[in-house]
Scaffold this active site. Structure first.
Site, PDB file in Angstrom:
ATOM      1  N   GLU A 136       4.545  -6.075   4.598  1.00 42.69           N
ATOM      2  CA  GLU A 136       4.345  -5.187   5.738  1.00 42.69           C
ATOM      3  C   GLU A 136       5.551  -5.335   6.687  1.00 42.69           C
ATOM      4  O   GLU A 136       6.309  -6.303   6.596  1.00 42.69           O
ATOM      5  CB  GLU A 136       3.048  -5.539   6.461  1.00 42.69           C
ATOM      6  CG  GLU A 136       1.777  -5.223   5.697  1.00 42.69           C
ATOM      7  CD  GLU A 136       1.337  -3.769   5.865  1.00 42.69           C
ATOM      8  OE1 GLU A 136       2.125  -2.960   6.391  1.00 42.69           O
ATOM      9  OE2 GLU A 136       0.192  -3.450   5.461  1.00 42.69           O
ATOM     10  N   HIS A 144       0.835  -1.202   0.000  1.00 42.64           N
ATOM     11  CA  HIS A 144       0.000   0.000   0.000  1.00 42.64           C
ATOM     12  C   HIS A 144       0.869   1.251   0.000  1.00 42.64           C
ATOM     13  O   HIS A 144       1.922   1.292   0.638  1.00 42.64           O
ATOM     14  CB  HIS A 144      -0.991   0.007   1.172  1.00 42.64           C
ATOM     15  CG  HIS A 144      -0.376   0.055   2.535  1.00 42.64           C
ATOM     16  ND1 HIS A 144      -0.005   1.232   3.157  1.00 42.64           N
ATOM     17  CD2 HIS A 144      -0.090  -0.923   3.424  1.00 42.64           C
ATOM     18  CE1 HIS A 144       0.477   0.973   4.357  1.00 42.64           C
ATOM     19  NE2 HIS A 144       0.452  -0.326   4.544  1.00 42.64           N
ATOM     20  N   GLU A 147      -5.297   1.226   2.377  1.00 35.64           N
ATOM     21  CA  GLU A 147      -5.071   0.095   3.279  1.00 35.64           C
ATOM     22  C   GLU A 147      -5.263   0.513   4.724  1.00 35.64           C
ATOM     23  O   GLU A 147      -5.810  -0.236   5.537  1.00 35.64           O
ATOM     24  CB  GLU A 147      -3.665  -0.471   3.070  1.00 35.64           C
ATOM     25  CG  GLU A 147      -3.401  -1.787   3.817  1.00 35.64           C
ATOM     26  CD  GLU A 147      -2.966  -1.616   5.265  1.00 35.64           C
ATOM     27  OE1 GLU A 147      -3.022  -2.607   6.020  1.00 35.64           O
ATOM     28  OE2 GLU A 147      -2.580  -0.493   5.661  1.00 35.64           O
ATOM     29  N   GLU A 148      -4.785   1.709   5.056  1.00 35.03           N
ATOM     30  CA  GLU A 148      -4.846   2.174   6.442  1.00 35.03           C
ATOM     31  C   GLU A 148      -6.266   2.491   6.888  1.00 35.03           C
ATOM     32  O   GLU A 148      -6.507   2.722   8.076  1.00 35.03           O
ATOM     33  CB  GLU A 148      -3.964   3.416   6.622  1.00 35.03           C
ATOM     34  CG  GLU A 148      -2.474   3.191   6.366  1.00 35.03           C
ATOM     35  CD  GLU A 148      -1.799   2.377   7.464  1.00 35.03           C
ATOM     36  OE1 GLU A 148      -2.495   1.938   8.402  1.00 35.03           O
ATOM     37  OE2 GLU A 148      -0.581   2.169   7.377  1.00 35.03           O
ATOM     38  N   ASP A 198       6.252   1.493   7.259  1.00 33.40           N
ATOM     39  CA  ASP A 198       4.879   1.111   6.937  1.00 33.40           C
ATOM     40  C   ASP A 198       4.342   1.936   5.783  1.00 33.40           C
ATOM     41  O   ASP A 198       3.707   2.960   5.980  1.00 33.40           O
ATOM     42  CB  ASP A 198       4.006   1.294   8.187  1.00 33.40           C
ATOM     43  CG  ASP A 198       2.603   0.765   8.021  1.00 33.40           C
ATOM     44  OD1 ASP A 198       2.370  -0.001   7.071  1.00 33.40           O
ATOM     45  OD2 ASP A 198       1.736   1.113   8.847  1.00 33.40           O
ATOM     46  N   ASP A 201      -0.438   4.364   0.786  1.00 31.98           N
ATOM     47  CA  ASP A 201      -0.928   5.337   1.768  1.00 31.98           C
ATOM     48  C   ASP A 201      -0.210   5.159   3.104  1.00 31.98           C
ATOM     49  O   ASP A 201       0.228   4.060   3.452  1.00 31.98           O
ATOM     50  CB  ASP A 201      -2.437   5.221   1.952  1.00 31.98           C
ATOM     51  CG  ASP A 201      -2.890   3.828   2.351  1.00 31.98           C
ATOM     52  OD1 ASP A 201      -2.457   2.852   1.704  1.00 31.98           O
ATOM     53  OD2 ASP A 201      -3.669   3.692   3.317  1.00 31.98           O
TER      54      ASP A 201
END
Length: 431
Positions: free
Chosen positions: A192, A101, A168-169, A134, A103
């Site tokens: 991740e 991801h 994703e977040e 992250d 974001d």
């Protein structure tokens, strides 16, 4: 020199280049609604690698928001696209999704950072900034792994599907959108920040809101009221009891031996009162409810609902003014890969080859988009990547540069083993 040695050699030669790429990505803040500039960097890199590009706004599919897996309060996606980039194989091997991801969460108070949150500062073998761990560092590892394979003219038998998704977040709408475009595979790796551990299990999570009602009064005669803030205390103690109950058996599971609280219940927001001289008659708690890989989201929700109902029936005040539970906002589905799955076996094998030690296999302490891939895309998911698990969402977030290189090597070798290598034939058709 065989293919794997060439790939490893190439990755080791690219340290300066991947540091430059990660810095460039980190210096483009890609918080919610601002993903486009960082995504553009990834798109350009994929074009350089010769991948088929599919770039689209999530708004383009009207069915997305109607899907049972859509749990997102974002109304506008335009201008912040999803990316899927594909390298087609010969059709003889297994396909693999590499999902990351773009974001990042907000940086929080800048006073908590030693340097600017988006500096991309390099120091002592680390890169600092929001998103390093992250998970832009993991995305860079994926890109480097693919580049090492392609530069060495290694043709894969199975399709390789790289995904750089948004949201994703906030519940996984980007990955869900990719699944709805039929991007599915025989397996998936999500890099991740696992601290280089292997996570075949990922917990799910739900956001909840509790309404706690008291009785208003003047602060000078507060004894005539019932303070909703004070009532929040027994509610939170009750949730701790529920948390303990839900985690008793999980703590005995092998993959949770190193996890203090396998599926936490966290209160992240408390709102109450609007005047110092008044007794507040309403307190609102918002939190995150962890979901075990051994249960469905619906089962977890029912346990929480039954627990609040039990509290209301036994508490003298709440029996008259019951605590109300509301599920809202983001949702992450749990995911579970079997211990004997071949993708897990291959990653373990390649970890040993690169790191010269046994990998640590645990359950993830947080949710990922893996639940969406497995539940709606029928794709088995393994989470493994560089980055410090504890630094995700923290101030002074950083990633160790050498971990990116190590992860890229392990992932590249796993891609080759999983997808298979297309070898040239001689005139008689023999390899």
């Amino acid at each position: 020199m065989n293919e794997k040695k060439r790939v490893i050699g190439y990755i080791r030669s690219q340290k300066e280049e991947i540091v430059w790429l990660l810095k460039k990505l980190v210096q483009q803040p890609s918080t919610r609604g601002r993903e486009e500039k960082a995504q553009a960097i990834v798109v350009e890199k994929c074009r350089q690698l010769g991948l088929e590009i599919d770039l689209w706004d999530l708004d383009e599919n009207p069915q997305l928001k109607k899907h049972e897996g859509f749990h997102c309060d974002r109304e506008e996606f335009a201008g912040n696209p999803n990316l899927v980039a594909v390298k087609r194989g010969s059709g003889k091997g297994k396909s693999l999704i590499l999902n990351g991801h773009i974001d990042v969460v907000p940086e929080g108070s800048r006073s908590d950072w030693d340097d600017h949150p988006y500096s991309g500062k390099e120091m002592d073998g680390k890169i600092y900034g929001r998103g390093t761990t992250d998970m832009k560092g993991g995305n860079v590892a994926l890109l480097l792994a693919m580049e090492a394979i392609f530069v060495n003219d290694i043709r894969l038998q199975g399709d390789l599907i790289f995904q750089s998704v948004i949201e994703e977040e906030s519940g996984g709408a980007g990955t869900l959108a990719a699944v709805l475009k039929e991007y599915k595979a025989d397996g998936a790796i999500i890099p991740e920040p696992t601290s280089m551990k292997l996570f075949p299990y990922q917990q799910g999570s739900l956001w909840f809101r509790l309404y706690i009602r008291g009785k208003s009064a003047h602060g000078g005669t507060r004894y005539e009221g019932v303070n909703a803030i004070e009532l929040a205390h027994p509610v939170m103690e009750h949730l701790k009891g529920l948390e303990n109950e839900r985690n008793k058996t999980l703590k005995n599971e092998t993959l949770y031996q190193g996890v203090e609280i396998p599926v936490p219940i966290n209160i992240g927001v408390c709102k109450s009162g609007n005047w110092p001289s008044s007794v507040p008659d309403l307190a609102v708690l918002e939190g995150r409810f962890g979901v075990s890989p051994y249960e469905t989201v619906e089962e977890a929700m029912k346990q929480m609902e039954d627990s609040i109902q039990d509290l209301n029936s036994k508490h003298s005040w709440f029996s008259e003014k019951p605590v109300e539970l509301e599920w809202f906002g983001a949702r992450w589905l749990p995911s579970k890969m079997d211990a004997s799955h071949p993708l897990l076996s291959l990653l373990k094998q390649n970890y040993r080859e690169v790191m010269k030690e046994e990998p640590v296999v645990e359950a993830s302490p947080w949710g990922t988009d893996g639940g969406i891939l497995s539940a709606f895309g029928d794709t088995p998911v393994l989470v493994f990547g560089p980055g410090i698990t504890e630094k995700a969402h923290d101030s002074n977030e950083y990633i160790v540069i050498d971990d990116i290189l190590d992860a890229a090597e392990i992932i590249a070798l796993t891609i080759m083993d999983w997808c298979g290598i297309e070898r040239p034939c001689n005139e008689k058709g023999v390899v």
